[in-house]
Design an enzyme around this catalytic site. Structure first.
Site, short mmCIF file in Angstrom:
data_model
loop_
_atom_site.label_atom_id
_atom_site.label_comp_id
_atom_site.label_asym_id
_atom_site.label_seq_id
_atom_site.Cartn_x
_atom_site.Cartn_y
_atom_site.Cartn_z
N ARG A 217 0.81 -1.15 0.00
CA ARG A 217 -0.07 -0.01 -0.04
C ARG A 217 0.86 1.18 -0.05
NH1 ARG A 217 -0.86 4.93 3.43
NH2 ARG A 217 -2.98 5.21 3.23
N GLY A 241 -3.12 12.62 7.25
CA GLY A 241 -4.39 11.61 7.41
C GLY A 241 -4.44 10.50 6.52
N1 GLY Z 1 -1.15 10.32 5.32
C1 GLY Z 1 -0.27 9.28 5.01
C2 GLY Z 1 -0.96 7.97 4.45
O1 GLY Z 1 -1.97 7.73 4.30
O2 GLY Z 1 0.10 7.20 4.15
#
Ligand code: GLY
Length: 329
Positions: A217, A241
């Protein structure tokens, strides 16, 4: 805790610098004329860890570094912070127990570099800068990014979880439930944007991403336009976020383009949050926050939920500010 960290913490605890509530276009007394020009140089960065990062960034500017040097040095400080579970190799791992990192860097003239899904590199932000400066590309990911790091002389770190991350991962494995807790497991990422005394801007963004994410991911932080966007003609923005929600609205690019159309940084951040909310049926578990600076040095910050804070540094002070949010506290 280092002496420097203690100093920052102590001076904040007893100081008028702790400002509850943001001074924003939406909350300011509308009868007062807002200042047209902010103080520069100026650095903004996300969350509590922004305070020491701002100190490192300002120190770099102080010793003759460029705004690009400053935003790199600032977040390198966070990448080394062993207390931090959302940035750097000490961050919480993915579901397989492997810590993978994302980072991006951008200058006000539109140059940028990023790395995604990278392992064993202590300073992904510096690797992102090398991608920008030493390759014809913008983004390298995974094994390719690691091979490039080796070629550039970056040491490979041992692939073991930090003691704190190992404890948290063991606890998580007891249930293996994936439900990020807003402002805790979404309390991620350092995004930093800055403008120097001549109006040059740069930004940086680095994270270990969501705790217990699927292996492979990638979040918003290394995606130029999502986690970070900078344009000297207009301004700069960065995000923190739940990355998926930020990618879907090209959050940082959106904010810079809204400022280009005449919105203030605060109005632009608020509109980005409204847009994000409009694209998600249920936002109970979604936290996202944005920071912005325009070329006049005015600032904005806004989040979906209360709890998002940021650090703002000028040559005079380095202060922690609670952001306003869609759900006002
Ligand atoms: N804002 C960092 C992430 O979702 O990986």
């Amino acid at each position: 805790m280092s002496e420097r960290r203690k100093f920052i913490k102590q001076s904040l605890l007893g100081s008028a610098f702790l400002i509850p509530g943001i001074s924003s276009a939406s909350t300011q007394d509308k009868n007062k004329t807002p200042p047209l020009i902010g103080e520069m140089p100026l650095i903004l960065s996300t969350w509590n860890h922004g305070l020491p990062a701002n100190v490192a960034a300002m120190a770099k500017l102080d010793t003759g570094g460029s705004i690009l040097d400053a935003v790199e040095a600032g977040v390198r400080d966070t990448e080394l912070d062993l207390e931090n579970l959302s940035v750097g190799l000490q961050g919480l791992p993915d579901r397989e127990g492997i810590t993978t990192l994302d980072a991006s860097i951008m200058t006000g003239d539109g140059n940028c570099g990023s790395v995604a899904f990278v392992r064993q590199i202590k300073h992904p932000i510096s690797l992102a800068r090398r991608v920008m400066e030493n390759t014809p590309h913008v983004m390298l990911a995974g094994e390719g990014a690691r091979q490039f790091a080796i070629a550039e002389g970056f040491p490979l770190e041992e692939e073991v979880l930090s003691p704190k991350a190992a404890i948290e991962y063991a606890k998580w494995k007891e249930t293996s439930q994936y439900k990020p807790i807003i402002n805790i497991e979404n309390h991620d990422t350092i995004g930093m944007i800055g403008i120097d005394a001549n109006g040059n801007m740069a930004g940086s963004c680095t994270t270990s991403g969501l705790a217990y994410k699927m292996h492979g991911r990638v979040g918003d932080s290394p995606i130029i336009g999502a986690g970070l966007f900078v344009d000297n003609e207009v301004g700069a923005a960065t995000a923190t976020g739940l990355g998926e929600t930020i990618i879907k609205i090209c959050g940082s690019f959106l904010i810079v383009e809204l400022m280009r159309q005449g919105r203030t940084p605060q109005e632009a951040c608020e509109e980005a949050v409204r847009r994000l909310i409009s694209k998600n049926k249920n936002i109970d578990d979604i936290q996202a926050g944005f920071l912005a600076i325009n070329k006049e040095g005015l600032t904005g910050a806004f989040a979906v939920h209360p709890g998002f804070n940021f650090a703002k540094a000028t040559v005079k002070e380095n202060v922690l500010i609670d952001s306003n949010s869609h759900f006002k506290p």
